[in-house]
Design a protein around this motif. Structure first.
Motif, PDB file in Angstrom:
ATOM      1  N   TYR A 260      16.093 -13.237  28.425  1.00 28.19           N
ATOM      2  CA  TYR A 260      16.087 -12.327  29.356  1.00 28.19           C
ATOM      3  C   TYR A 260      16.311 -13.230  30.809  1.00 28.19           C
ATOM      4  O   TYR A 260      15.381 -13.777  30.982  1.00 28.19           O
ATOM      5  N   PHE A 261      17.480 -13.007  31.583  1.00 26.62           N
ATOM      6  CA  PHE A 261      17.520 -13.667  32.913  1.00 26.62           C
ATOM      7  C   PHE A 261      17.496 -12.785  33.955  1.00 26.62           C
ATOM      8  O   PHE A 261      18.291 -11.566  33.993  1.00 26.62           O
ATOM      9  N   GLY A 262      16.371 -12.683  34.673  1.00 29.99           N
ATOM     10  CA  GLY A 262      16.217 -11.553  35.623  1.00 29.99           C
ATOM     11  C   GLY A 262      16.650 -11.998  37.022  1.00 29.99           C
ATOM     12  O   GLY A 262      16.564 -13.370  37.498  1.00 29.99           O
ATOM     13  N   MET A 263      16.658 -11.003  38.071  1.00 29.89           N
ATOM     14  CA  MET A 263      16.572 -11.381  39.470  1.00 29.89           C
ATOM     15  C   MET A 263      15.682 -10.410  39.999  1.00 29.89           C
ATOM     16  O   MET A 263      15.137  -9.433  39.626  1.00 29.89           O
ATOM     17  N   TRP A 264      15.779 -10.377  41.619  1.00 28.68           N
ATOM     18  CA  TRP A 264      14.821  -9.527  42.227  1.00 28.68           C
ATOM     19  C   TRP A 264      15.499  -7.855  42.015  1.00 28.68           C
ATOM     20  O   TRP A 264      16.442  -7.728  41.917  1.00 28.68           O
ATOM     21  N   ALA A 265      14.331  -7.066  41.810  1.00 26.80           N
ATOM     22  CA  ALA A 265      14.649  -5.869  41.502  1.00 26.80           C
ATOM     23  C   ALA A 265      15.443  -5.209  40.293  1.00 26.80           C
ATOM     24  O   ALA A 265      15.562  -4.034  40.088  1.00 26.80           O
ATOM     25  N   SER A 266      15.569  -6.315  39.323  1.00 27.36           N
ATOM     26  CA  SER A 266      15.939  -5.919  37.950  1.00 27.36           C
ATOM     27  C   SER A 266      14.931  -5.311  37.102  1.00 27.36           C
ATOM     28  O   SER A 266      13.683  -5.929  37.341  1.00 27.36           O
ATOM     29  N   VAL A 267      15.084  -4.317  36.612  1.00 26.01           N
ATOM     30  CA  VAL A 267      13.911  -3.813  35.822  1.00 26.01           C
ATOM     31  C   VAL A 267      13.760  -3.623  34.251  1.00 26.01           C
ATOM     32  O   VAL A 267      15.315  -3.730  33.729  1.00 26.01           O
ATOM     33  N   PHE A 268      12.882  -3.671  33.627  1.00 20.96           N
ATOM     34  CA  PHE A 268      12.943  -3.010  32.243  1.00 20.96           C
ATOM     35  C   PHE A 268      12.398  -1.581  32.288  1.00 20.96           C
ATOM     36  O   PHE A 268      11.105  -1.528  32.631  1.00 20.96           O
ATOM     37  N   CYS A 269      13.013  -0.587  31.694  1.00 21.28           N
ATOM     38  CA  CYS A 269      12.703   0.817  31.856  1.00 21.28           C
ATOM     39  C   CYS A 269      11.321   1.426  31.073  1.00 21.28           C
ATOM     40  O   CYS A 269      11.113   0.633  29.856  1.00 21.28           O
ATOM     41  N   ALA A 270      10.950   2.109  31.081  1.00 24.47           N
ATOM     42  CA  ALA A 270       9.732   2.567  30.124  1.00 24.47           C
ATOM     43  C   ALA A 270      10.255   3.002  28.767  1.00 24.47           C
ATOM     44  O   ALA A 270      11.109   3.825  28.763  1.00 24.47           O
ATOM     45  N   HIS A 271       9.433   2.444  27.971  1.00 25.40           N
ATOM     46  CA  HIS A 271       9.966   2.418  26.624  1.00 25.40           C
ATOM     47  C   HIS A 271       8.533   2.109  25.640  1.00 25.40           C
ATOM     48  O   HIS A 271       7.858   1.129  26.121  1.00 25.40           O
ATOM     49  N   THR A 272       8.791   2.612  24.386  1.00 25.00           N
ATOM     50  CA  THR A 272       8.021   1.762  23.288  1.00 25.00           C
ATOM     51  C   THR A 272       8.984   1.095  22.641  1.00 25.00           C
ATOM     52  O   THR A 272      10.191   1.230  22.457  1.00 25.00           O
ATOM     53  N   GLU A 273       8.411   0.088  21.864  1.00 25.00           N
ATOM     54  CA  GLU A 273       9.302  -0.915  20.856  1.00 25.00           C
ATOM     55  C   GLU A 273       9.578  -0.275  19.742  1.00 25.00           C
ATOM     56  O   GLU A 273       8.957   0.881  19.259  1.00 25.00           O
ATOM     57  N   ASP A 274      10.697  -0.718  19.242  1.00 28.33           N
ATOM     58  CA  ASP A 274      11.382  -0.080  17.786  1.00 28.33           C
ATOM     59  C   ASP A 274      10.029  -0.023  16.881  1.00 28.33           C
ATOM     60  O   ASP A 274       9.376  -0.934  16.611  1.00 28.33           O
ATOM     61  N   MET A 275       9.982   1.160  16.147  1.00 25.16           N
ATOM     62  CA  MET A 275       9.229   1.565  15.035  1.00 25.16           C
ATOM     63  C   MET A 275       7.708   1.174  15.609  1.00 25.16           C
ATOM     64  O   MET A 275       6.834   0.988  14.745  1.00 25.16           O
ATOM     65  N   ASN A 276       7.495   1.363  17.060  1.00 28.81           N
ATOM     66  CA  ASN A 276       6.313   1.045  17.704  1.00 28.81           C
ATOM     67  C   ASN A 276       5.653  -0.299  17.388  1.00 28.81           C
ATOM     68  O   ASN A 276       4.173  -0.488  17.366  1.00 28.81           O
ATOM     69  N   LEU A 277       6.340  -1.259  17.123  1.00 27.38           N
ATOM     70  CA  LEU A 277       5.864  -2.566  16.958  1.00 27.38           C
ATOM     71  C   LEU A 277       5.249  -3.225  17.897  1.00 27.38           C
ATOM     72  O   LEU A 277       5.442  -2.725  19.225  1.00 27.38           O
ATOM     73  N   LEU A 278       4.493  -4.343  17.838  1.00 21.19           N
ATOM     74  CA  LEU A 278       4.080  -5.049  18.858  1.00 21.19           C
ATOM     75  C   LEU A 278       5.090  -5.906  19.546  1.00 21.19           C
ATOM     76  O   LEU A 278       6.035  -6.206  18.656  1.00 21.19           O
ATOM     77  N   SER A 279       5.013  -6.445  20.632  1.00 22.06           N
ATOM     78  CA  SER A 279       6.040  -7.366  21.086  1.00 22.06           C
ATOM     79  C   SER A 279       5.357  -8.494  21.928  1.00 22.06           C
ATOM     80  O   SER A 279       4.341  -8.398  22.331  1.00 22.06           O
ATOM     81  N   ILE A 280       5.729  -9.627  21.908  1.00 21.38           N
ATOM     82  CA  ILE A 280       5.366 -10.739  22.770  1.00 21.38           C
ATOM     83  C   ILE A 280       6.502 -11.315  23.801  1.00 21.38           C
ATOM     84  O   ILE A 280       7.902 -11.535  23.376  1.00 21.38           O
ATOM     85  N   ASN A 281       6.229 -11.422  25.149  1.00 21.12           N
ATOM     86  CA  ASN A 281       7.242 -11.821  26.163  1.00 21.12           C
ATOM     87  C   ASN A 281       6.681 -12.965  26.887  1.00 21.12           C
ATOM     88  O   ASN A 281       5.594 -13.053  27.482  1.00 21.12           O
ATOM     89  N   TYR A 282       7.340 -14.079  26.534  1.00 27.50           N
ATOM     90  CA  TYR A 282       6.871 -15.427  27.071  1.00 27.50           C
ATOM     91  C   TYR A 282       7.726 -15.724  28.604  1.00 27.50           C
ATOM     92  O   TYR A 282       8.910 -15.780  28.247  1.00 27.50           O
TER      93      TYR A 282
END
Length: 612
Positions: A260-282
Motif C-alpha cells: 500500500y502506497f499512501g499520501m496525505w489524506a488518503s484513507v482506508f474506510c471503515a470495514h472488517t476483514e474478510d470472514m472476520n479474520l485478523l490482519s497485520i499491517n507493517y
C-alpha cells in the motif's frame, strides 16, 4: 439533611468523573507491545499473538493478575482443542500496536531506508521504478463527519512519480510550514477539518500484490509477512500439491501480502476483514498512519446501527455494504454517539494487528509504504463462523470454517504439546504419509490398465450423458420466539424424494432466471424424526456435498450468482461456470408419468467427476 445533600453532590461528582474517564468519552489508546529480539526469537508469531497480544486485550484483563491468568492460559493451551468449539472471547480493543525490535529484519527490501526518500528510492533504481499498476483517486462526498467515497482507477505510475505527486499534493493542501509538521495531533485536526467534497482528491496505491521483505529476512524469526504462520494453512490439506505452491500461504487474496502506497489524506474506510479474520499491517517507510478501531461485540453493533441510519439505501442494496470499504466516520461522531473506539499512531517499524470482527479505518499523513495480509488463530473460529459474505462480487473470500475446525482438532490430537509442529509442516507430513501409503498399496498390474482407461476417456469425444440427481431441500431455522413455536410446521414422517434431470452446461452461457442445479458442501441432518434430543444434534449432522436447485441472478467474469430455492438474498452463492458441479436444470421427475424408467446413473458420486 445537609449531610445527605453533601453526600449526593459527592456521589454525582464521582459519577461525572467516572463518565469522563470512560472509553466512550475519550478514545481508548491501543495496547502497545514492544517485544525484545530474544522474545520474538523464542516463540512463534502465532503464539505471541495468542498468548501476549490477544490475551492481554481480553475483556476484563488485569495486569496485576497476569501470573494467575498466565497459568490458567497455559493449562487451557494443553487441551486438545484449544478454543475450538468454545464460546468466543471478547476484546476491549479493536487493534494493538507492536513495535518490532531492531534486527528482526535486514530491511534489504527497502534498502535499509525507512524514510522512503533516499538515493535507493529515486527514479532509476529498483525501488523508485517499481510500478503501481492502478493507483486510485479517492473522491469524497458528505459533510458533518459522515463521508462516502468513490474510487477511480488511474494509469500505472512508478513509486518515484507517485511520491512526487504526494509531495505536491500535501504542499498544495497544507503549505510548506505544515507540510513538515511533526505533531500528529495538528495533522489529525487538519485532516478532519478540511475533509469534504471541496477538498482536492488524494490518491492511494492499494492492494498491490507483492512484498518488500527480503527472502533472507526473518531467517530465525517468524514475522516475515510473505511467510506468515496462520492456521488457515491447515486448509492446504484439501488442495492439490500444485495449488499449494502458489505463494507461501496457498490461499490467494487471503494469506498473500499486499503493498500500500499512501499520501496525505488518503484513507482506508471503515470495514472488517474478510470472514472476520485478523490482519497485520507493517509500515516499511515514510510518514505515519493514524488508526481508529471499534471492538467486535456490543460496540460494533452500535456502530452498525449508526451507519445503517446514514446509509440505509446502501444497506437495502447489500446487507454487507460496509465490506465495500466506502464509508468513513469522524471520531467526533463516534464520541457524540457514545461508541467506544481505539486510536493509535503507526510509525515505520510498527505492526498493527486488527482483532477478529473489529471495524477499523484511518488515513495517511504523507507518503508512505506499508504491507499487509490476513491470518487466523484458533481463537478466530467463533468469529469466522458468524461472518457474513458480500454477494455483490464472485471473488468475495469464503472459507469452510467447519472443515478448518475439524483439521485443527485433528492437528491438536496428533501433535504433542511439548513438540509443537507448524501447521503447514504438519499438513505436508500428513500428505506425504498418505502418498507413501497409497504407493505401498498399489500393484504393478493395475497401473497400466488405469492409464489405458484414462487415455481412452481423454480421446473420447462423446457428449457427457445427462443424469438424474436427488435435490435436497434447505432446512429453515426455527423461530426462537415462544409465541410462534407452537405454530411451526411439523416434520413429516416420510420425507418426499425430489429428483431433477442434470444436464451438462456445454458452451451456451447462462442468463438471468435460468434454472440450475448446484453441487455444494452442506450439513445434512441425518436424524430420522423429531424425537432426537437437543444434545444429540451434532451427532445427527454430517458434512457432505449435496445438490440444490435454484436460478441465476447475475453473471460476472465466468461466474454466476445463484439464489437457491427456499433461501433468501443473504444466502446467494457464486458458482464458476467452468466448474463441473453446476448443471442446467432439466426439470423434475414426476412419478405420475407413464412409461418412465429411471436411468442407471441416478445419483451423485463425487468420484465420477474427479477423474474427468
Amino acid at each position: 439533611m445537609p449531610g445527605t445533600t453533601g453526600g449526593r453532590e459527592k456521589r454525582l461528582e464521582l459519577e461525572g468523573q467516572a463518565f469522563c474517564d470512560t472509553k466512550s468519552f475519550y478514545p481508548l489508546l491501543a495496547k502497545h507491545f514492544q517485544p525484545s529480539l530474544e522474545e520474538i526469537q523464542s516463540t512463534t508469531f502465532s503464539d505471541y499473538i495468542r498468548y501476549s497480544v490477544l490475551r492481554k486485550s481480553q475483556e476484563g484483563y488485569d495486569d496485576e493478575e497476569e501470573d494467575e491468568v498466565s497459568e490458567r492460559t497455559s493449562s487451557c493451551s494443553r487441551q486438545s482443542n484449544y478454543c475450538a468449539g468454545k464460546p468466543k472471547i471478547g476484546y476491549d480493543y479493536g487493534l494493538a500496536k507492536i513495535t518490532l525490535p531492531e534486527g528482526f529484519s535486514t530491511r534489504m527490501g527497502i534498502a535499509n531506508d525507512q524514510t522512503g526518500r533516499g538515493a535507493d528510492w529515486q527514479s532509476g533504481t529498483l525501488l523508485g521504478d517499481m510500478i503501481l499498476p492502478s493507483p486510485m483517486t479517492q473522491i469524497v462526498r458528505g459533510l458533518g463527519g459522515i463521508y462516502e467515497y468513490i474510487f477511480m482507477d488511474n494509469k500505472p505510475t512508478t513509486v518515484a512519480e507517485f511520491r512526487e505527486k504526494a509531495d505536491k499534493y500535501i504542499e498544495s493542501q497544507l503549505g510548506k510550514k505544515i507540510m513538515n509538521e511533526k505533531s500528529i495531533d495538528i495533522l489529525e485536526r487538519k485532516f478532519w477539518k478540511r475533509l469534504g467534497p471541496t477538498m482536492e482528491s488524494s490518491m492511494y496505491g492499494a492492494d498491490m500484490d507483492g512484498t518488500l521483505f527480503s527472502k533472507d529476512d526473518n531467517a530465525d524469526f517468524d514475522w516475515n509477512l510473505s511467510k506468515l504462520q496462520s492456521c488457515l494453512q491447515l486448509l492446504l490439506m484439501d488442495q492439490d500439491d500444485t495449488d499449494s505452491k502458489k505463494g507461501w500461504g496457498g490461499i490467494p487474496g487471503v494469506t498473500t501480502p499486499y503493498l500500500y502506497f499512501g499520501m496525505w489524506a488518503s484513507v482506508f474506510c471503515a470495514h472488517t476483514e474478510d470472514m472476520n479474520l485478523l490482519s497485520i499491517n507493517y509500515l516499511h517507510a515514510g510518514a505515519p498512519k493514524i488508526w481508529y478501531a471499534i471492538a467486535a461485540g456490543e460496540d460494533s453493533r452500535r456502530f452498525e446501527h449508526l451507519m445503517e441510519s446514514n446509509y440505509h439505501h446502501a444497506k437495502k442494496d447489500c446487507p454487507e455494504y460496509l465490506r465495500h470499504k466506502r464509508s468513513l466516520v469522524s471520531p467526533s461522531i463516534l464520541k457524540k454517539a457514545g461508541i467506544p473506539f481505539t486510536r493509535t499512531v503507526q510509525y515505520p517499524g510498527d505492526a498493527i494487528v486488527t482483532f477478529p470482527g473489529s471495524y477499523h479505518s484511518g488515513f495517511n499523513t504523507g507518503f508512505n509504504v506499508a504491507e499487509a495480509t490476513n491470518f487466523a488463530v484458533p481463537e478466530w473460529i467463533p468469529y469466522g463462523r458468524r461472518a457474513s459474505v458480500c454477494n455483490c462480487r464472485p471473488d468475495s473470500v469464503r472459507l469452510n470454517v467447519d472443515r478448518l475446525e475439524t483439521l485443527l482438532l485433528q492437528y491438536e490430537k496428533e501433535v504433542p504439546q511439548k513438540k509443537r509442529v507448524l501447521w503447514k509442516d504438519w499438513v505436508a507430513n500428513v500428505k506425504k504419509k498418505r502418498h507413501q501409503e497409497k504407493m505401498s498399496n498399489a500393484t504393478y498390474g493395475s497401473s497400466p490398465t488405469k492409464k489405458t482407461k484414462m487415455t481412452e476417456n481423454t480421446v473420447s469425444t462423446s457428449k457427457p450423458k445427462d443424469f438424474w440427481v436427488e435435490v435436497m431441500q434447505p432446512l429453515l431455522k426455527k423461530s426462537t420466539k415462544k409465541s410462534k413455536s407452537r405454530k411451526s410446521r411439523k416434520k413429516p414422517e416420510m420425507e418426499e424424494e425430489i429428483w431433477h434431470l442434470a444436464k451438462h452446461t456445454g458452451r451456451k452461457p447462462f442468463r438471468p432466471s435460468d434454472r440450475v442445479l448446484c453441487i455444494i458442501p452442506a450439513v445434512v441432518d441425518t436424524s430420522s424424526s423429531g424425537n432426537d434430543k437437543g444434545n444429540n444434534k451434532s451427532k445427527n449432522n454430517e458434512d457432505s456435498e449435496e445438490c440444490f436447485a435454484g436460478y441465476v441472478i447475475d453473471e460476472q467474469n465466468d461466474h454466476v450468482r445463484v439464489r437457491l430455492d427456499g433461501m433468501g438474498k443473504k444466502d446467494e452463492i457464486w458458482m464458476d461456470t467452468n466448474n463441473s458441479k453446476i448443471f442446467v436444470d432439466g426439470g423434475r421427475w414426476e412419478e405420475k408419468e407413464k412409461d418412465f424408467k429411471m436411468p442407471t446413473l441416478h445419483y451423485w458420486k463425487e468420484e465420477d467427476f474427479s477423474e474427468r
